[in-house]
Design a protein around this motif. Structure first.
Motif, PDB file in Angstrom:
ATOM      1  N   GLU A 185       0.835  -1.195   0.000  1.00 14.73           N
ATOM      2  CA  GLU A 185       0.000   0.000   0.000  1.00 14.73           C
ATOM      3  C   GLU A 185       0.878   1.256   0.000  1.00 14.73           C
ATOM      4  O   GLU A 185       1.853   1.330   0.746  1.00 14.73           O
ATOM      5  CB  GLU A 185      -0.872   0.033   1.264  1.00 14.73           C
ATOM      6  N   VAL A 186       0.509   2.247  -0.823  1.00 13.74           N
ATOM      7  CA  VAL A 186       1.253   3.506  -0.891  1.00 13.74           C
ATOM      8  C   VAL A 186       0.267   4.656  -0.665  1.00 13.74           C
ATOM      9  O   VAL A 186      -0.670   4.848  -1.452  1.00 13.74           O
ATOM     10  CB  VAL A 186       1.947   3.675  -2.264  1.00 13.74           C
ATOM     11  N   VAL A 187       0.486   5.408   0.423  1.00  9.87           N
ATOM     12  CA  VAL A 187      -0.379   6.553   0.752  1.00  9.87           C
ATOM     13  C   VAL A 187       0.513   7.699   1.247  1.00  9.87           C
ATOM     14  O   VAL A 187       1.715   7.519   1.418  1.00  9.87           O
ATOM     15  CB  VAL A 187      -1.422   6.182   1.842  1.00  9.87           C
ATOM     16  N   VAL A 188      -0.072   8.871   1.478  1.00 10.19           N
ATOM     17  CA  VAL A 188       0.743   9.984   1.974  1.00 10.19           C
ATOM     18  C   VAL A 188       1.118   9.725   3.433  1.00 10.19           C
ATOM     19  O   VAL A 188       0.477   8.942   4.127  1.00 10.19           O
ATOM     20  CB  VAL A 188       0.047  11.359   1.806  1.00 10.19           C
ATOM     21  N   LYS A 189       2.180  10.397   3.880  1.00  9.23           N
ATOM     22  CA  LYS A 189       2.827  10.071   5.156  1.00  9.23           C
ATOM     23  C   LYS A 189       1.892  10.135   6.363  1.00  9.23           C
ATOM     24  O   LYS A 189       1.981   9.324   7.261  1.00  9.23           O
ATOM     25  CB  LYS A 189       4.005  11.031   5.374  1.00  9.23           C
ATOM     26  N   ARG A 190       1.012  11.103   6.395  1.00  9.70           N
ATOM     27  CA  ARG A 190       0.148  11.266   7.576  1.00  9.70           C
ATOM     28  C   ARG A 190      -0.912  10.179   7.684  1.00  9.70           C
ATOM     29  O   ARG A 190      -1.578  10.042   8.707  1.00  9.70           O
ATOM     30  CB  ARG A 190      -0.541  12.639   7.537  1.00  9.70           C
ATOM     31  N   VAL A 191      -1.081   9.411   6.619  1.00 12.94           N
ATOM     32  CA  VAL A 191      -2.131   8.392   6.595  1.00 12.94           C
ATOM     33  C   VAL A 191      -1.707   7.156   7.376  1.00 12.94           C
ATOM     34  O   VAL A 191      -0.619   6.633   7.193  1.00 12.94           O
ATOM     35  CB  VAL A 191      -2.459   7.987   5.138  1.00 12.94           C
ATOM     36  N   SER A 192      -2.582   6.719   8.244  1.00 12.93           N
ATOM     37  CA  SER A 192      -2.423   5.413   8.887  1.00 12.93           C
ATOM     38  C   SER A 192      -3.761   5.050   9.500  1.00 12.93           C
ATOM     39  O   SER A 192      -4.627   5.913   9.705  1.00 12.93           O
ATOM     40  CB  SER A 192      -1.354   5.451   9.991  1.00 12.93           C
ATOM     41  N   LYS A 193      -3.940   3.790   9.794  1.00 14.17           N
ATOM     42  CA  LYS A 193      -5.170   3.387  10.472  1.00 14.17           C
ATOM     43  C   LYS A 193      -5.240   4.025  11.859  1.00 14.17           C
ATOM     44  O   LYS A 193      -6.323   4.308  12.357  1.00 14.17           O
ATOM     45  CB  LYS A 193      -5.245   1.862  10.569  1.00 14.17           C
ATOM     46  N   GLY A 194      -4.067   4.276  12.463  1.00 12.94           N
ATOM     47  CA  GLY A 194      -4.035   4.948  13.761  1.00 12.94           C
ATOM     48  C   GLY A 194      -4.621   6.345  13.676  1.00 12.94           C
ATOM     49  O   GLY A 194      -5.405   6.768  14.533  1.00 12.94           O
ATOM     50  N   GLN A 195      -4.250   7.078  12.629  1.00 12.14           N
ATOM     51  CA  GLN A 195      -4.794   8.422  12.412  1.00 12.14           C
ATOM     52  C   GLN A 195      -6.306   8.346  12.156  1.00 12.14           C
ATOM     53  O   GLN A 195      -7.082   9.154  12.671  1.00 12.14           O
ATOM     54  CB  GLN A 195      -4.082   9.081  11.218  1.00 12.14           C
ATOM     55  N   GLY A 196      -6.723   7.356  11.375  1.00 13.26           N
ATOM     56  CA  GLY A 196      -8.151   7.191  11.060  1.00 13.26           C
ATOM     57  C   GLY A 196      -9.004   6.946  12.287  1.00 13.26           C
ATOM     58  O   GLY A 196     -10.077   7.545  12.442  1.00 13.26           O
ATOM     59  N   VAL A 197      -8.531   6.077  13.194  1.00 15.28           N
ATOM     60  CA  VAL A 197      -9.343   5.787  14.379  1.00 15.28           C
ATOM     61  C   VAL A 197      -9.392   6.997  15.323  1.00 15.28           C
ATOM     62  O   VAL A 197     -10.385   7.210  16.013  1.00 15.28           O
ATOM     63  CB  VAL A 197      -8.866   4.506  15.132  1.00 15.28           C
ATOM     64  N   LYS A 198      -8.327   7.817  15.326  1.00  7.89           N
ATOM     65  CA  LYS A 198      -8.345   9.042  16.135  1.00  7.89           C
ATOM     66  C   LYS A 198      -9.448   9.993  15.644  1.00  7.89           C
ATOM     67  O   LYS A 198     -10.164  10.590  16.447  1.00  7.89           O
ATOM     68  CB  LYS A 198      -6.984   9.755  16.049  1.00  7.89           C
ATOM     69  N   VAL A 199      -9.574  10.122  14.317  1.00 11.63           N
ATOM     70  CA  VAL A 199     -10.605  10.992  13.737  1.00 11.63           C
ATOM     71  C   VAL A 199     -12.002  10.511  14.143  1.00 11.63           C
ATOM     72  O   VAL A 199     -12.861  11.307  14.528  1.00 11.63           O
ATOM     73  CB  VAL A 199     -10.458  11.048  12.195  1.00 11.63           C
ATOM     74  N   ILE A 200     -12.226   9.201  14.060  1.00 12.61           N
ATOM     75  CA  ILE A 200     -13.531   8.639  14.435  1.00 12.61           C
ATOM     76  C   ILE A 200     -13.800   8.859  15.927  1.00 12.61           C
ATOM     77  O   ILE A 200     -14.890   9.289  16.327  1.00 12.61           O
ATOM     78  CB  ILE A 200     -13.594   7.129  14.113  1.00 12.61           C
ATOM     79  N   ALA A 201     -12.804   8.584  16.766  1.00 13.92           N
ATOM     80  CA  ALA A 201     -12.982   8.739  18.215  1.00 13.92           C
ATOM     81  C   ALA A 201     -13.322  10.183  18.567  1.00 13.92           C
ATOM     82  O   ALA A 201     -14.209  10.440  19.388  1.00 13.92           O
ATOM     83  CB  ALA A 201     -11.716   8.283  18.948  1.00 13.92           C
ATOM     84  N   GLN A 202     -12.632  11.133  17.923  1.00 11.94           N
ATOM     85  CA  GLN A 202     -12.919  12.558  18.170  1.00 11.94           C
ATOM     86  C   GLN A 202     -14.351  12.906  17.750  1.00 11.94           C
ATOM     87  O   GLN A 202     -15.055  13.639  18.449  1.00 11.94           O
ATOM     88  CB  GLN A 202     -11.922  13.436  17.421  1.00 11.94           C
ATOM     89  N   ALA A 203     -14.780  12.367  16.603  1.00 14.89           N
ATOM     90  CA  ALA A 203     -16.128  12.651  16.108  1.00 14.89           C
ATOM     91  C   ALA A 203     -17.200  12.146  17.080  1.00 14.89           C
ATOM     92  O   ALA A 203     -18.275  12.732  17.200  1.00 14.89           O
ATOM     93  CB  ALA A 203     -16.326  12.018  14.729  1.00 14.89           C
TER      94      ALA A 203
END
Length: 263
Positions: A185-203
């Motif tokens: 998988e190739v994505v931009v540096k800030r992308v990770s599942k860790g970052q994704g779950v933080k966004v959901i938890a904040q929401a």
């Protein structure tokens, strides 16, 4: 307020037949009925996430593309991180130039494009798994896309190991990680599942220390490190199993074994 239960899909939620077993479906539905929120977290595109999760619930928040696209339960975008189409086209051109059997795939929003070369069987196999059709494309067309959420490279494990090293050297600003032995998988540096779950938890106004997460591979590691209750599947690589609580494998209802033990 209930808890958030994050789960990877391939190798975690589904078994080796690409199915969610009745026992796992029931365990998750029981948690939803209790008021807890089930959140799929996957390298897949949104439509390919719902081709699986739709058997359990008809709407849920989700983390797609390893965290590059985060949606709420209504499908509204909470976060969207992408690379330029010109950079994606350069990477695909580099892969194509190698002509070594590695196949490129590009994902933009909810669309999947691939290069119709020699190894179409790799793409066809992925189509069967995710129950969604890829669109044949070209580097010229990729360069004209609005943005690119993810590049997926398919090939033999050894070839992908070498490709991963080369791309990390050429593109240090990108996050390049294996989601399976034959998938890179190739994505931009800030992308990770860790970052994704933080966004959901904040929401949801939830603390990550109260959340649960299930995964089976290296692209799940940042998600597992982010939550208070991380669980790794019995089919995960041995080095990951040494780091986290381990449950049964994905063919023996590993998720259900943990969820059914919760009060």
């Amino acid at each position: 307020m209930g808890i958030l239960i994050f789960s990877d899909i391939d190798g975690t939620l589904i078994n080796s037949k690409q199915e969610v077993t009745p026992k796992t479906k029931l365990a998750i539905r029981k948690q939803i009925i209790k008021g807890n929120v089930f959140v799929p977290v996957s390298a897949r595109m949104p439509k390919a996430i719902m081709s699986v999760v739709g058997e359990i619930t008809k709407s849920c928040p989700m983390v797609a593309y390893n965290g590059a696209l985060v949606l709420d339960e209504m499908g509204h975008i909470l976060d969207s991180l992408f690379m330029s189409s010109s950079k994606a086209a350069k990477i695909c051109s580099y892969i194509e130039g190698k002509n070594n059997g590695v196949v490129w795939n590009v994902y933009s929003d909810d669309n999947w494009y691939y290069f119709p070369g020699n190894n179409n069987d790799l793409v066809e196999n992925e189509e069967k798994i995710v129950k969604f059709k890829a669109q044949p494309s070209s580097i010229t067309e990729i360069a004209q896309l609005k943005n690119v959420h993810k590049i997926l490279l398919m090939g033999t494990p050894d070839l992908l190991d070498a490709t991963q090293k080369e791309l990390r050297r050429l593109y240090p600003e990108l996050y390049i990680v294996k989601s399976a032995a034959n998938l890179l998988e190739v994505v931009v540096k800030r992308v990770s599942k860790g970052q994704g779950v933080k966004v959901i938890a904040q929401a949801f106004g939830m603390e990550l220390k109260d959340c649960w997460a299930f995964g089976d591979n290296y692209n799940d590691e940042k998600m597992l490190q982010s939550v208070g209750h991380p669980v790794i599947m019995g089919n995960a690589p041995e080095d990951l199993k040494k780091k986290f609580r381990t449950t049964l494998d994905n063919n023996h209802d590993g998720i259900a074994a943990v969820l059914d033990s919760l009060n």
